[in-house]
Design a protein around this motif. Structure first.
Motif, PDB file in Angstrom:
ATOM      1  N   ARG A   1      63.657  49.398  27.805  1.00  0.00           N
ATOM      2  CA  ARG A   1      62.740  49.866  28.850  1.00  0.00           C
ATOM      3  C   ARG A   1      61.390  50.336  28.333  1.00  0.00           C
ATOM      4  NH1 ARG A   1      64.821  51.974  33.699  1.00  0.00           N
ATOM      5  NH2 ARG A   1      65.900  50.275  34.713  1.00  0.00           N
ATOM      6  N   GLY A   2      61.322  50.652  27.032  1.00  0.00           N
ATOM      7  CA  GLY A   2      60.064  51.186  26.522  1.00  0.00           C
ATOM      8  C   GLY A   2      60.255  51.669  25.097  1.00  0.00           C
ATOM      9  N   ILE A   3      59.169  52.158  24.494  1.00  0.00           N
ATOM     10  CA  ILE A   3      59.227  52.543  23.076  1.00  0.00           C
ATOM     11  C   ILE A   3      60.196  53.710  22.862  1.00  0.00           C
ATOM     12  CG2 ILE A   3      57.818  53.705  21.312  1.00  0.00           C
ATOM     13  CD1 ILE A   3      55.762  51.592  21.680  1.00  0.00           C
ATOM     14  N   LEU A   4      60.220  54.655  23.805  1.00  0.00           N
ATOM     15  CA  LEU A   4      61.118  55.808  23.634  1.00  0.00           C
ATOM     16  C   LEU A   4      62.583  55.363  23.721  1.00  0.00           C
ATOM     17  CD1 LEU A   4      61.138  58.894  23.282  1.00  0.00           C
ATOM     18  CD2 LEU A   4      61.314  59.083  25.740  1.00  0.00           C
ATOM     19  N   HIS A   5      62.873  54.487  24.652  1.00  0.00           N
ATOM     20  CA  HIS A   5      64.237  53.975  24.845  1.00  0.00           C
ATOM     21  C   HIS A   5      64.745  53.315  23.557  1.00  0.00           C
ATOM     22  CE1 HIS A   5      66.994  51.001  27.213  1.00  0.00           C
ATOM     23  NE2 HIS A   5      67.660  52.045  26.805  1.00  0.00           N
ATOM     24  N   LEU A   6      63.914  52.422  22.976  1.00  0.00           N
ATOM     25  CA  LEU A   6      64.314  51.732  21.744  1.00  0.00           C
ATOM     26  C   LEU A   6      64.277  52.687  20.546  1.00  0.00           C
ATOM     27  CD1 LEU A   6      62.369  48.426  22.447  1.00  0.00           C
ATOM     28  CD2 LEU A   6      64.836  48.647  22.359  1.00  0.00           C
ATOM     29  N   GLY A   7      63.307  53.616  20.551  1.00  0.00           N
ATOM     30  CA  GLY A   7      63.184  54.574  19.439  1.00  0.00           C
ATOM     31  C   GLY A   7      64.403  55.471  19.327  1.00  0.00           C
ATOM     32  N   VAL A   8      64.939  55.915  20.465  1.00  0.00           N
ATOM     33  CA  VAL A   8      66.124  56.779  20.448  1.00  0.00           C
ATOM     34  C   VAL A   8      67.330  56.017  19.898  1.00  0.00           C
ATOM     35  CG1 VAL A   8      67.805  57.921  21.967  1.00  0.00           C
ATOM     36  CG2 VAL A   8      65.374  58.400  22.208  1.00  0.00           C
ATOM     37  N   LEU A   9      67.440  54.731  20.248  1.00  0.00           N
ATOM     38  CA  LEU A   9      68.538  53.906  19.720  1.00  0.00           C
ATOM     39  C   LEU A   9      68.425  53.790  18.193  1.00  0.00           C
ATOM     40  CD1 LEU A   9      70.851  51.820  19.815  1.00  0.00           C
ATOM     41  CD2 LEU A   9      69.155  50.081  20.350  1.00  0.00           C
TER      42      LEU A   9
ATOM     43  N   GLN B   1      57.132  44.152  21.489  1.00  0.00           N
ATOM     44  CA  GLN B   1      56.388  43.139  22.249  1.00  0.00           C
ATOM     45  C   GLN B   1      56.757  43.276  23.721  1.00  0.00           C
ATOM     46  OE1 GLN B   1      54.385  41.040  20.747  1.00  0.00           O
ATOM     47  NE2 GLN B   1      55.006  41.192  18.605  1.00  0.00           N
ATOM     48  N   VAL B   2      55.784  43.088  24.621  1.00  0.00           N
ATOM     49  CA  VAL B   2      56.137  43.119  26.047  1.00  0.00           C
ATOM     50  C   VAL B   2      56.741  41.770  26.428  1.00  0.00           C
ATOM     51  CG1 VAL B   2      54.361  44.790  26.668  1.00  0.00           C
ATOM     52  CG2 VAL B   2      53.872  42.359  26.895  1.00  0.00           C
ATOM     53  N   ILE B   3      57.559  41.775  27.473  1.00  0.00           N
ATOM     54  CA  ILE B   3      58.222  40.547  27.911  1.00  0.00           C
ATOM     55  C   ILE B   3      57.292  39.817  28.877  1.00  0.00           C
ATOM     56  CG2 ILE B   3      60.215  39.625  29.149  1.00  0.00           C
ATOM     57  CD1 ILE B   3      61.730  42.152  28.125  1.00  0.00           C
ATOM     58  N   VAL B   4      56.922  38.603  28.503  1.00  0.00           N
ATOM     59  CA  VAL B   4      55.997  37.803  29.326  1.00  0.00           C
ATOM     60  C   VAL B   4      56.814  36.847  30.191  1.00  0.00           C
ATOM     61  CG1 VAL B   4      54.120  36.131  29.246  1.00  0.00           C
ATOM     62  CG2 VAL B   4      54.220  37.969  27.567  1.00  0.00           C
ATOM     63  N   LYS B   5      56.470  36.755  31.459  1.00  0.00           N
ATOM     64  CA  LYS B   5      57.169  35.829  32.367  1.00  0.00           C
ATOM     65  C   LYS B   5      56.160  34.832  32.936  1.00  0.00           C
ATOM     66  CE  LYS B   5      60.723  39.029  34.023  1.00  0.00           C
ATOM     67  NZ  LYS B   5      61.234  39.759  35.175  1.00  0.00           N
ATOM     68  N   HIS B   6      56.661  33.703  33.397  1.00  0.00           N
ATOM     69  CA  HIS B   6      55.795  32.752  34.103  1.00  0.00           C
ATOM     70  C   HIS B   6      56.162  32.798  35.586  1.00  0.00           C
ATOM     71  CE1 HIS B   6      53.587  30.922  30.794  1.00  0.00           C
ATOM     72  NE2 HIS B   6      54.662  31.230  30.081  1.00  0.00           N
ATOM     73  N   ILE B   7      55.269  33.372  36.383  1.00  0.00           N
ATOM     74  CA  ILE B   7      55.536  33.521  37.822  1.00  0.00           C
ATOM     75  C   ILE B   7      54.563  32.595  38.557  1.00  0.00           C
ATOM     76  CG2 ILE B   7      55.576  35.151  39.751  1.00  0.00           C
ATOM     77  CD1 ILE B   7      56.101  37.373  37.627  1.00  0.00           C
ATOM     78  N   ASP B   8      55.102  31.696  39.384  1.00  0.00           N
ATOM     79  CA  ASP B   8      54.289  30.694  40.099  1.00  0.00           C
ATOM     80  C   ASP B   8      53.386  29.919  39.145  1.00  0.00           C
ATOM     81  OD1 ASP B   8      55.425  31.675  42.370  1.00  0.00           O
ATOM     82  OD2 ASP B   8      53.776  33.046  42.829  1.00  0.00           O
ATOM     83  N   GLY B   9      53.917  29.607  37.963  1.00  0.00           N
ATOM     84  CA  GLY B   9      53.147  28.823  36.991  1.00  0.00           C
ATOM     85  C   GLY B   9      52.092  29.604  36.243  1.00  0.00           C
ATOM     86  N   LYS B  10      51.967  30.931  36.530  1.00  0.00           N
ATOM     87  CA  LYS B  10      50.949  31.738  35.844  1.00  0.00           C
ATOM     88  C   LYS B  10      51.621  32.654  34.827  1.00  0.00           C
ATOM     89  CE  LYS B  10      47.501  32.123  39.517  1.00  0.00           C
ATOM     90  NZ  LYS B  10      47.067  32.991  40.601  1.00  0.00           N
ATOM     91  N   LYS B  11      50.963  32.832  33.685  1.00  0.00           N
ATOM     92  CA  LYS B  11      51.475  33.744  32.657  1.00  0.00           C
ATOM     93  C   LYS B  11      51.301  35.181  33.158  1.00  0.00           C
ATOM     94  CE  LYS B  11      50.808  34.638  27.722  1.00  0.00           C
ATOM     95  NZ  LYS B  11      49.939  34.409  26.564  1.00  0.00           N
TER      96      LYS B  11
ATOM     97  N   THR C   1      61.433  45.772  29.910  1.00  0.00           N
ATOM     98  CA  THR C   1      60.035  45.305  29.895  1.00  0.00           C
ATOM     99  C   THR C   1      59.528  45.069  28.474  1.00  0.00           C
ATOM    100  OG1 THR C   1      59.305  47.586  29.868  1.00  0.00           O
ATOM    101  CG2 THR C   1      59.389  46.516  32.012  1.00  0.00           C
ATOM    102  N   MET C   2      60.366  45.355  27.460  1.00  0.00           N
ATOM    103  CA  MET C   2      59.879  45.290  26.083  1.00  0.00           C
ATOM    104  C   MET C   2      60.972  44.774  25.173  1.00  0.00           C
ATOM    105  SD  MET C   2      57.951  48.450  24.333  1.00  0.00           S
ATOM    106  CE  MET C   2      56.504  48.338  25.340  1.00  0.00           C
ATOM    107  N   ASN C   3      60.607  44.069  24.093  1.00  0.00           N
ATOM    108  CA  ASN C   3      61.641  43.697  23.129  1.00  0.00           C
ATOM    109  C   ASN C   3      61.170  43.944  21.699  1.00  0.00           C
ATOM    110  OD1 ASN C   3      60.024  41.515  22.370  1.00  0.00           O
ATOM    111  ND2 ASN C   3      61.068  40.100  23.729  1.00  0.00           N
TER     112      ASN C   3
END
Length: 602
Positions: free
Chosen positions: A357-365, A382-392, A302-304
């Motif tokens: 998956r989240g800040i802790l997941h990336l922080g541990v790495l 940054q959170v991962i943004v998707k376009h679902i049914d044409g909506k952000k 959910t995060m990058n």
């Protein structure tokens, strides 16, 4: 010998690892005079320091002639990738719940996975010796949770044990007994033996081990057939290809270690040596007629974050591994065993986009890499943004906060300012139990503010719920930062004069460079200051003017706090000995030029 495979699941801090310690002691894994200490299973430094389980681990004990394979799993939803795959090895789960807190959001997350896999649950209500605990209410809450997760009739009819892991007893009633044997008897009675299907060999690789002597080791449960030493087999890969190979050595888990064996029958968990190129989810199958098992599905990240090489003026002073090739190889190696992690190349050869998956997941790495001698720069999560049914659309999380009543209004105010909506508000003893639905973006940087506003009393937990429509702008950090004007060594004289401008992240005598964040401004907007100015020496002395400077100690920030603190034009320099925050553009003129061009575009 009969076998039982059981996983222990619980929210972080409810006592999983302590329960495993007690099982090991009860089944005489150790000699009577052996010093073992606490938290036997959390054996890497990071787990011991943070008091959390990050990697799932296997241990096996023998009780009444039955071998029990126990799998300790992480409680944080950030490490859900670990949980989802290891549950495949179990036939039953022990759900451990705190007698005061009851089922928490991350308990729900792991329990849902276990029920979907049709595992037999045993509920253990721990810490019944704590003051103001409420075991009966918690039992009802657990039943309700099972019901909400669509448990079957058989799963709803779960056995319950009460006790205290710390004091070493568990019983089927609230009556204190001498030890945990009632629970061990319950495991033998309620957890089914592994289901064994007819047919040729099938073993799905669910985790990875590494030995400096043997190389990479594949760990998994033999679901059918048997596997022998020196036996040829087919490795069925996720991409559909089949590789022929041979078993070099076979090990089963015994106590805290492994024991070499000539053959492993269906139902047992084993480690296979002799495979070179494999990934988690691959199937070891019959040589002649291979059949693959379904691939392990893991929830999406959910995060990058952007990982780059360290390009600060202090580049290469601390670390052993500083080039982009080192960084890329290390990240690719991590994706082999960390299923919820993804690495994507960018336009620049020196930067990689890492999804987690989240800040802790990336922080541990990042923390693990730093300890291994890597130097790197990481950007704002940054959170991962998707376009679902044409909506952000963006990810939303369910946030649960338990807080004393007098602070409840402050918590509600803080969460609603960050676009959260309240779902539930109820009283639990002297605490208010609040549940919100909030965009994942709103959680970044919230923990520090939450603890400040509630005098450190708030207990917060969150889990991913679903993607929903974009909520618009969320207010970020209120104050600006203090930036160093030039490189050099900070002086007490200079910091003392600048104290009314803000609070500092550096002490006198520390090395800094131009563009490095050395403190937080008292007001919005960034301020460039010179922390390196020395006192001009003259022959004149005035009484009292040379009294020792009185400087407040620097604010110490952990890696995760830095990740939540920085804004989009800032990044963190991570080296084995230092964590420094800085601007992406170190030169002040460059920053002004970019700000000007952004204004004209707007």
């Amino acid at each position: 010998m009969q076998i039982r495979n059981i996983a222990i699941i619980a929210h972080v801090d409810h006592g999983k690892t302590t329960l495993v310690d007690k099982i090991l002691h009860e089944t005489n894994v150790f000699r009577a005079n052996q010093e073992t200490g606490e938290l036997i299973m959390d054996n890497n430094d990071l787990e011991r320091e943070r008091g959390i389980t990050i990697l799932s681990k296997n241990v096996s004990v023998e009780y009444k002639g039955t071998k029990i394979n126990v799998i300790d799993t992480p409680g944080h939803a950030d490490f859900g990738g670990e949980v989802e795959r290891v549950l495949k090895m179990a036939d039953g789960v022990i759900l451990l719940v705190d007698a005061f807190e009851g089922p928490m959001p991350q308990t729900r997350f792991v329990l849902q996975k276990a029920l979907q896999l049709n595992l037999k649950p045993i509920v253990v209500i721990n810490k019944v010796d704590k003051p103001n605990c409420r075991p009966d209410e918690v039992h009802d809450a657990v039943f309700e949770l099972f019901f909400n997760l669509d448990a079957t009739e058989e799963q709803l009819n779960f056995p319950t044990y009460y006790g205290s892991g710390k004091n070493g007893w568990f019983n089927s009633s609230l009556e204190q007994c001498e030890n945990i044997t009632p629970l061990l008897d319950g495991i033998l009675e309620h957890v089914p033996e592994p289901k064994i299907e007819e047919g040729t060999l099938q073993l799905q690789i669910t985790s990875l081990d590494y030995s400096t002597f043997l190389g990479r080791i594949a760990v998994g449960k033999v679901t059918r057939g048997s596997i022998k030493e020196n036996q040829p087999f087919s490795l069925m890969r996720a991409d559909g290809s089949v590789v022929k190979s041979r078993v070099r050595e076979l090990y089963v888990f015994e106590s805290l270690g492994k024991k070499k064996v000539p053959e492993v029958l269906a139902g047992d968990i084993c480690a296979v040596v002799g495979l070179e190129d494999f990934t988690i989810g691959d199937t070891i199958a019959d040589f002649e007629n291979p059949e693959a098992l379904p691939i392990i599905a893991v929830d999406e990240p959910t995060m990058n974050m952007m990982f780059s090489i360290n390009n600060s003026p202090f580049f290469g002073k601390d670390g052993k591994f500083v080039t982009s090739r080192h960084l890329r190889d290390r990240l690719m190696k991590e994706t082999e065993k960390n299923l919820a992690l993804r690495v994507v190349d960018t336009d620049s050869a020196d930067s990689f986009l890492v999804y987690g998956r989240g800040i802790l997941h990336l922080g541990v790495l990042i923390e693990t890499m730093r300890r291994e001698g890597y130097e790197l720069t990481v950007g704002q999560p940054q959170v991962i943004v998707k376009h679902i049914d044409g909506k952000k659309s963006e990810p939303y999380e369910i946030l649960v906060v338990d807080v004393p009543e007098e602070f409840a209004s402050k918590v509600i105010d803080l969460v609603t300012r960050r676009k959260g909506e309240m779902l539930i508000m109820e009283t639990k003893g002297t605490m208010q139990h609040l549940e919100f639905e909030i965009p994942s973006r709103g959680l970044i940087g919230m923990r520090t503010q939450m603890l400040t506003n509630t005098a450190g009393e708030a207990v917060m937990a969150h889990r991913f719920s679903e993607y929903k429509a974009w909520k618009g702008q969320i207010p970020g950090r209120g104050n600006g930062v203090l930036l160093s004007k030039e490189g050099g060594t900070t002086t007490g004289y200079s910091l003392d004069k600048l104290q009314d401008r803000g609070s500092f992240f550096v002490d006198p005598g520390e090395e800094v460079y131009a563009g490095m964040i050395i403190g937080e401004n008292n007001k919005p907007g960034d301020l460039v200051v010179n922390p390196n100015e020395g006192k001009k020496l003259t022959n004149m002395r005035a009484s009292g003017s040379d009294a020792a400077t009185n400087i407040a100690p620097k604010i110490q920030m952990t890696l995760e706090e830095c990740m939540e603190y920085i804004q989009h034009d800032e990044c963190i320099e991570v080296t084995p000995n230092h964590i420094r925050m800085r601007k992406v553009l170190l030169n002040e003129e460059d920053r002004k030029r970019v700000a000007k061009s952004m204004k004209t575009e707007a």
